[in-house]
Design a protein around this motif. Structure first.
Motif, mmCIF file in Angstrom:
data_model
loop_
_atom_site.group_PDB
_atom_site.id
_atom_site.type_symbol
_atom_site.label_atom_id
_atom_site.label_comp_id
_atom_site.label_asym_id
_atom_site.label_seq_id
_atom_site.Cartn_x
_atom_site.Cartn_y
_atom_site.Cartn_z
ATOM 1 N N MET A 218 48.504 38.453 40.963
ATOM 2 C CA MET A 218 48.851 39.271 39.805
ATOM 3 C C MET A 218 47.703 39.093 38.829
ATOM 4 S SD MET A 218 52.969 38.687 39.133
ATOM 5 C CE MET A 218 52.942 39.539 37.551
ATOM 6 N N ALA A 219 47.040 40.199 38.462
ATOM 7 C CA ALA A 219 45.840 40.063 37.641
ATOM 8 C C ALA A 219 45.558 41.331 36.860
ATOM 9 C CB ALA A 219 44.636 39.721 38.525
ATOM 10 N N HIS A 220 44.773 41.176 35.801
ATOM 11 C CA HIS A 220 44.275 42.326 35.049
ATOM 12 C C HIS A 220 43.247 43.073 35.890
ATOM 13 C CE1 HIS A 220 45.948 41.759 31.054
ATOM 14 N NE2 HIS A 220 45.633 40.485 31.069
ATOM 15 N N SER A 221 43.279 44.395 35.810
ATOM 16 C CA SER A 221 42.204 45.222 36.339
ATOM 17 C C SER A 221 41.930 46.311 35.310
ATOM 18 C CB SER A 221 42.600 45.847 37.684
ATOM 19 O OG SER A 221 43.417 46.975 37.488
ATOM 20 N N PRO A 222 40.800 47.003 35.367
ATOM 21 C CA PRO A 222 40.532 48.069 34.389
ATOM 22 C C PRO A 222 41.602 49.161 34.404
ATOM 23 C CG PRO A 222 38.523 47.481 35.547
ATOM 24 C CD PRO A 222 39.634 46.763 36.237
ATOM 25 N N ILE B 53 47.211 44.702 38.692
ATOM 26 C CA ILE B 53 47.150 44.783 40.151
ATOM 27 C C ILE B 53 47.981 43.645 40.731
ATOM 28 C CG2 ILE B 53 44.978 43.447 40.233
ATOM 29 C CD1 ILE B 53 44.276 45.058 42.787
ATOM 30 N N TYR B 54 48.803 43.991 41.716
ATOM 31 C CA TYR B 54 49.509 42.948 42.444
ATOM 32 C C TYR B 54 49.292 43.162 43.938
ATOM 33 C CZ TYR B 54 53.386 46.225 43.520
ATOM 34 O OH TYR B 54 54.145 47.281 43.977
ATOM 35 N N ILE B 55 49.180 42.057 44.644
ATOM 36 C CA ILE B 55 49.001 42.080 46.095
ATOM 37 C C ILE B 55 49.954 41.055 46.689
ATOM 38 C CG2 ILE B 55 47.389 41.715 48.013
ATOM 39 C CD1 ILE B 55 45.112 42.436 46.107
ATOM 40 N N THR B 56 50.784 41.495 47.625
ATOM 41 C CA THR B 56 51.729 40.601 48.286
ATOM 42 C C THR B 56 51.413 40.544 49.774
ATOM 43 O OG1 THR B 56 53.468 42.132 49.030
ATOM 44 C CG2 THR B 56 53.420 41.595 46.683
ATOM 45 N N HIS C 247 55.075 33.668 39.453
ATOM 46 C CA HIS C 247 54.072 33.970 38.424
ATOM 47 C C HIS C 247 54.793 34.140 37.094
ATOM 48 C CE1 HIS C 247 50.740 34.955 41.297
ATOM 49 N NE2 HIS C 247 51.774 35.198 42.084
ATOM 50 N N PHE C 248 54.192 33.607 36.024
ATOM 51 C CA PHE C 248 54.824 33.660 34.712
ATOM 52 C C PHE C 248 53.727 33.725 33.658
ATOM 53 C CE2 PHE C 248 56.658 31.627 30.916
ATOM 54 C CZ PHE C 248 57.844 32.321 30.784
ATOM 55 N N TYR C 249 53.674 34.830 32.905
ATOM 56 C CA TYR C 249 52.595 35.021 31.946
ATOM 57 C C TYR C 249 53.164 35.529 30.613
ATOM 58 C CZ TYR C 249 50.142 35.099 36.403
ATOM 59 O OH TYR C 249 49.681 34.786 37.656
ATOM 60 N N TYR D 210 41.008 40.239 37.650
ATOM 61 C CA TYR D 210 40.869 40.329 39.099
ATOM 62 C C TYR D 210 39.427 40.068 39.521
ATOM 63 C CZ TYR D 210 40.924 42.355 43.783
ATOM 64 O OH TYR D 210 40.807 42.541 45.132
ATOM 65 N N ASN D 211 39.289 39.303 40.604
ATOM 66 C CA ASN D 211 37.985 39.108 41.241
ATOM 67 C C ASN D 211 36.998 38.327 40.376
ATOM 68 O OD1 ASN D 211 37.341 39.800 43.882
ATOM 69 N ND2 ASN D 211 35.805 41.297 43.251
ATOM 70 N N ASP D 212 37.485 37.398 39.546
ATOM 71 C CA ASP D 212 36.562 36.689 38.646
ATOM 72 C C ASP D 212 36.333 35.247 39.102
ATOM 73 O OD1 ASP D 212 39.027 35.684 38.085
ATOM 74 O OD2 ASP D 212 38.954 36.027 35.931
ATOM 75 N N TYR D 213 35.991 35.090 40.380
ATOM 76 C CA TYR D 213 35.721 33.760 40.934
ATOM 77 C C TYR D 213 34.599 33.059 40.172
ATOM 78 C CZ TYR D 213 33.404 30.484 44.116
ATOM 79 O OH TYR D 213 32.788 29.392 44.648
ATOM 80 N N GLY D 214 33.532 33.819 39.849
ATOM 81 C CA GLY D 214 32.407 33.235 39.127
ATOM 82 C C GLY D 214 32.814 32.740 37.750
#
Length: 637
Positions: free
Chosen positions: A377-381, A385-388, A336-338, A538-542
């Motif tokens: 790896m994503a933004h959350s409020p 958040i990271y999940i491995t 991941h690279f941001y 995070y969680n923005d599939y839509g």
């Protein structure tokens, strides 16, 4: 064709019956459409646009399930090998190739064709346009152009032997302009003008990388300048198109040289910049140039061999010099690279996350130690958040300090699913046969429930449906109350190992399809950048589906508009899941309601090893009924 989309088909004639069970009554219907192809089927590829492209002994056939007849049949080149068909990411185009292409005129004829599989148009055919050899064939998006280089057998005897470049408009299937790379009939020693990489299409001119160097031509074919930078494979321009970077592979492709020129071909650096490894990320920023390169030992086990890891460099755009005194250690490949407002955030596949300011100073108090394979790896409020595969956490995006009291750790799991439960203000993570609930405010972790899926499956989907929690894998579906109490568990036995492997390859998951579309579009948004840089929410599939739809719609072409409408529509798997299973003594596909666990539709395939594809987004089944025929079924009804 990509492996997950490939089938090698060899099936005898079978019949299909669909059994529908409204109120326990059974109704049998036949397939919506039957396509008799007249030639043996070798492969089936379900495309991003929802069209099934079938490779037969005669060529290619395109099947759009809403239409009674194939949308196209292309038999001009005869039977095609898998490597002779290339689907262009983020587009409705497939390039068909035969012959490797020779640098010397008259050696071996090559053929190229570009097909719009959505409309069924053959946009370009090298034989019809009298291209005897094609060196390169590049689709350029979002400009929606095709650039061809090679030898075209038109004109006088000298012109028929001189390398040429042509630019075609893909929307109208017409030639925009063409020009020679060398002067026809030039006297003197022959020079190699083969094109070595992807041309760079700018607003005012085109730059062609050749074995002789860079050649800039106006859109009417007038030569503007040349630069003796040879064997460039890719080029990138800044937003103003005044500064251009070229990438040249050296040392048998193990390392890379970066060159910088202005729009007139003048070198802007005193010397090129040598980078170890192959460049995988390149970002032009106001503060400088962010570069990620991947080094490989090539299988060498010597202690002196190059380590398999990435290097991160930050270069001066003015001089090419390294702006960091000390590059951050990676000890693995960058996954991941941001680019953030205050620096560069990156995650390593083997584990670890760090953040570096643009002047090279660490922004996290210390690098984060994480499990390997960073899935998210994503933004959350609450923060990043990271999940491995082994742990999860939320950390302060500025400092790297943990927001949760401590990381959630679990047994290494090949499949980890997660979602946010808005109503109860908590994160839910399914891993290692358990569901963990994490309070969004306090970070307190509780084990909500244990999951026991049949066939030792691990949940790969978790979603909130009303007040309930939905879980799923290939053969199992489960609905839980908000406290983790089971409402139903629907299990449908896999029809043997071979059948199970077919369901993995046969179904294009809706979420994966959207991710593929959005990533491909982001990476090729200017067709100049290397990789995509966007730390998503995070969680923005839509939102991703909407983004993919808007990006398709931004290209002025009817087929892109149709693809936009496809991603604007609601996924067919919103309320149901399709599962391959045993139905009595037969094998078939069942459509199972996510809220009730009840079977809404059965499609019986009277074959123990059915060859099929399911468009999980559009809601259609493509089934190879015989070695020469395809049946389609509408799963939305």
């Amino acid at each position: 064709m990509k492996a997950q989309f490939k089938y090698i088909c060899n099936i005898v004639w079978v019949s299909l019956i669909i059994a529908i069970h409204p109120m326990n009554a059974q109704q049998s219907i036949g397939p919506e459409h039957r396509y008799e192809l007249g030639s043996k089927i070798n492969e089936m590829t379900l495309t991003l646009g929802g069209v099934l492209v079938v490779a037969t002994n005669d060529g290619l056939v395109g099947i759009k399930p809403s239409e009674e007849h194939p949308v196209f049949t292309f038999n001009n080149f005869g039977r095609l090998k898998p490597e002779e068909t290339e689907f262009i990411p983020g587009s409705p185009y497939v390039i068909v190739s035969q012959g490797a292409g020779s640098k010397l005129a008259g050696i071996a004829k090559t053929k190229r064709a570009v097909i719009d599989y959505v409309s069924g148009r053959v946009i370009f055919n090298s034989e019809e346009d009298q291209w005897n050899q094609v060196y390169t064939c590049n689709v350029i998006l979002p400009q929606n152009k095709l650039i061809i280089s090679g030898i075209q057998k038109v004109g006088d005897k000298f012109e028929k032997m001189t390398p040429k470049v042509a630019v075609y408009d893909l929307s109208s299937s017409t030639l925009d302009y063409s020009f020679f790379l060398d002067k026809p009939g030039r006297v003197g020693m022959a020079k190699d003008f083969s094109v070595t990489g992807t041309p760079l299409l700018l607003k005012e001119f085109l730059i062609i990388p050749t074995a002789q160097g860079l050649i800039a031509k106006s859109h009417d074919g007038k030569e503007l300048w040349t630069a003796k930078i040879k064997n460039v494979s890719k080029m990138i321009a800044d937003a103003s198109e005044n500064e251009i970077y070229g990438f040249e592979a050296v040392n048998a492709g193990k390392n890379t040289r970066i060159h910088k020129i202005d729009k007139n071909g003048k070198a802007l650096w005193d010397d090129d910049r040598k980078i170890k490894g192959t460049v995988s990320k390149f970002e032009i920023l106001p503060q400088g140039l962010a570069v990620v390169s991947n080094k490989s030992s090539g299988g060498d086990t010597s202690v002196f061999a190059t380590k398999n890891e990435s290097e991160i460099a930050f270069l001066s755009a003015a001089s090419g010099e390294d702006l960091w005194d000390k590059a951050p250690k990676t000890k693995g490949y960058v996954q991941h690279f941001y680019v953030m407002e205050d620096g560069i955030l990156f995650g390593i596949q083997s584990g670890g996350i760090n953040k570096i300011s643009f002047d090279g100073n660490p922004l996290f108090k210390k690098p984060l130690k994480t499990g390997e394979n960073i899935l998210i790896m994503a933004h959350s409020p609450q923060g990043l958040i990271y999940i491995t595969s082994e742990d999860a956490n939320i950390v302060n995006l500025a400092t790297g300090e943990s927001v949760w009291k401590k990381p959630l750790k679990y047994k290494n799991s090949a499949s980890v699913a997660s979602t946010f439960d808005t109503e109860n203000d908590r994160y839910l993570i399914a891993a290692a046969n358990k569901i963990y609930a994490i309070d969004a405010n306090s970070g307190d972790v509780s084990e909500l429930t244990q999951i026991k899926f049949e066939e030792k499956e691990a949940a790969n989907t978790i979603d909130i449906r009303g007040d309930n929690i939905f879980l799923a894998a290939s053969q199992n579906m489960m609905l839980l109350g908000k406290e983790g109490k089971e409402i139903y568990h629907s299990y449908h036995k896999a029809p043997g190992k071979s059948g199970f492997m077919k369901v993995v390859g046969g179904v294009v998951a809706a979420a994966s399809l959207v991710a593929t579309a959005s990533t491909a579009l982001a990476a090729g948004a200017n067709n100049n950048g290397i990789g995509a840089n966007n730390l998503r929410n995070y969680n923005d599939y839509g939102k991703e589906a909407k983004r993919a739809s808007e990006m398709f719609a931004s290209i002025s072409d009817a087929s892109f508009k149709m693809m936009s409408q496809r991603f604007k529509a609601t996924s067919a798997t919103k309320d149901a899941q399709f599962i391959l299973t045993k139905i009595g003594k037969n094998v078939g596909l069942v459509k199972v309601n996510k809220d009730t666990g009840n079977i809404e539709k059965e499609i019986i395939l009277n074959n123990k090893k059915p060859e099929y594809k399911v468009d999980d987004y559009g809601g259609y089944l493509f089934y190879q009924a015989t070695d020469k025929s395809i049946f389609t079924y509408n799963l939305n009804e």
